[in-house]
Design an enzyme around this catalytic site. Structure first.
Site, PDB file in Angstrom:
ATOM      1  N   HIS A  61       0.745  -1.204  -0.064  1.00 38.28           N
ATOM      2  CA  HIS A  61      -0.026  -0.190   0.006  1.00 38.28           C
ATOM      3  C   HIS A  61       0.827   1.180   0.054  1.00 38.28           C
ATOM      4  O   HIS A  61       1.843   1.336   0.663  1.00 38.28           O
ATOM      5  CB  HIS A  61      -0.816   0.048   1.325  1.00 38.28           C
ATOM      6  N   PRO A  62       0.360   2.338  -0.840  1.00 35.57           N
ATOM      7  CA  PRO A  62       1.218   3.586  -0.596  1.00 35.57           C
ATOM      8  C   PRO A  62       0.870   4.267   0.739  1.00 35.57           C
ATOM      9  O   PRO A  62      -0.361   3.766   1.287  1.00 35.57           O
ATOM     10  CB  PRO A  62       0.404   4.303  -1.778  1.00 35.57           C
ATOM     11  N   GLU A  84      -9.761   4.624  -4.021  1.00 35.91           N
ATOM     12  CA  GLU A  84     -10.164   4.549  -2.806  1.00 35.91           C
ATOM     13  C   GLU A  84      -9.774   5.749  -1.809  1.00 35.91           C
ATOM     14  O   GLU A  84     -10.418   6.151  -0.750  1.00 35.91           O
ATOM     15  CB  GLU A  84      -9.649   3.156  -2.219  1.00 35.91           C
ATOM     16  N   PHE A 115       0.419   3.096   7.697  1.00 31.58           N
ATOM     17  CA  PHE A 115      -0.777   3.367   8.361  1.00 31.58           C
ATOM     18  C   PHE A 115      -1.821   2.763   7.557  1.00 31.58           C
ATOM     19  O   PHE A 115      -1.993   3.207   6.389  1.00 31.58           O
ATOM     20  CB  PHE A 115      -1.132   4.649   8.597  1.00 31.58           C
ATOM     21  N   ILE A 117      -5.580   2.061   6.449  1.00 36.08           N
ATOM     22  CA  ILE A 117      -7.279   2.300   6.676  1.00 36.08           C
ATOM     23  C   ILE A 117      -8.281   2.001   5.458  1.00 36.08           C
ATOM     24  O   ILE A 117      -7.450   2.134   4.467  1.00 36.08           O
ATOM     25  CB  ILE A 117      -7.308   3.558   7.402  1.00 36.08           C
ATOM     26  N   ALA A 119      -9.965   3.414   3.365  1.00 32.66           N
ATOM     27  CA  ALA A 119     -10.198   4.918   3.078  1.00 32.66           C
ATOM     28  C   ALA A 119     -11.481   5.161   2.200  1.00 32.66           C
ATOM     29  O   ALA A 119     -11.837   6.372   2.116  1.00 32.66           O
ATOM     30  CB  ALA A 119      -8.824   5.315   2.307  1.00 32.66           C
TER      31      ALA A 119
END
Lengths: 176, 176
Positions: A61-62, A84, A115, A117, A119
């Site tokens: 993930h970025p 997203e 982190f 999430i 989004a």
């Protein structure tokens, strides 16, 4: 009658960047519908992918608020990440983006992972609030929360995969 | 009056093979007694060392039933591992050792980390039983159990560190 969808590792890797996850999803097929895919994904993600696999998936993930890396192993993954995060990016100001960058660094410093999430549909202030709240967690607690968020992302992406496929099928049919 | 022990990173690295753990232990000092060291260690291990640090610490252990690697980064660590496994080795038969090797491989295959257990005083059949029982766990559950076992190992090794130091101090005194 439902048609049987045949997806390959690349498709599932775009849903979750763990190689084991993608391999096991292929092995669990053919999947006749979205719900069957979600059930298989849940079992694989929580019971079969080990902690190294979780880390591999998180690393794909970025950072939130940043564009997916050009080096992303899956262009579908990168495009979905971008989509997203669109609400977050549309609600971001220069100062909230700056705050996101700072908290991303602080989070990384404490937890050694990005982190993570779900989004979709979430604004930048909302995401920042979650990040600050979750920052207080113990590393192992955060690790499990991140895995739950990853599962939500998987579900969303599987739904995209199935509807894309349905579109393609109906388009192919209408071409006759 | 208690004397203040000053230990360095190397000492703490022999208790737990996470660099972050060793660094934070030094920063938390000077430690005036064993209980203070255990309290600091518990806080550091569970709240400050992240999941990468846990993996680093687990990777420092030899597979149960095997000799510590010659490449071990800490000779004190390797010697202590050996000592802690002595009951297991003394109670092992050729066939139970063979079973241990097989289950180690199976465990590694599922979890991607070594099977970690507080081995002190435990027989090979006992350890094998635990391994088979724990094999059924989800990877994240096993990861947390391994961290608990690691904490027991840390406590034992800190007690060795403090008693070694006490011996050295009293020897130094008697040399006067």
């Amino acid at each position: 009658m439902e048609s049987i969808r045949v997806f390959d590792e690349k498709d599932f890797f775009a849903c979750c960047g763990s190689s084991k996850f993608a391999q096991e999803m292929v092995l669990s097929g053919p999947l006749s519908n979205y719900q069957q895919a979600v059930d298989a994904a849940r079992d694989i993600w929580f019971n079969k992918v080990d902690v190294n696999g979780w880390l591999e998936a998180f690393a794909a993930h970025p950072k939130i608020g940043e564009s997916p890396s050009q080096k992303s192993k899956s262009s579908a993954f990168a495009n979905w990440s971008k989509g997203e995060q669109s609400t977050a990016l549309n609600t971001a100001t220069d100062s909230s983006l700056q705050e996101l960058v700072e908290w991303n660094a602080r989070y990384w410093q404490k937890f050694g992972v990005v982190f993570l999430i779900f989004a979709s549909g979430r604004s930048t202030p909302e995401i920042l609030g979650e990040m600050k709240r979750r920052y207080n967690n113990r590393p192992i607690v955060e690790f499990e929360i991140a895995a739950q968020e990853q599962m939500k992302i998987i579900e969303l992406r599987l739904s995209k995969l199935f509807s894309l496929e349905a579109d393609a099928t109906s388009k192919a049919k209408s071409d006759f």
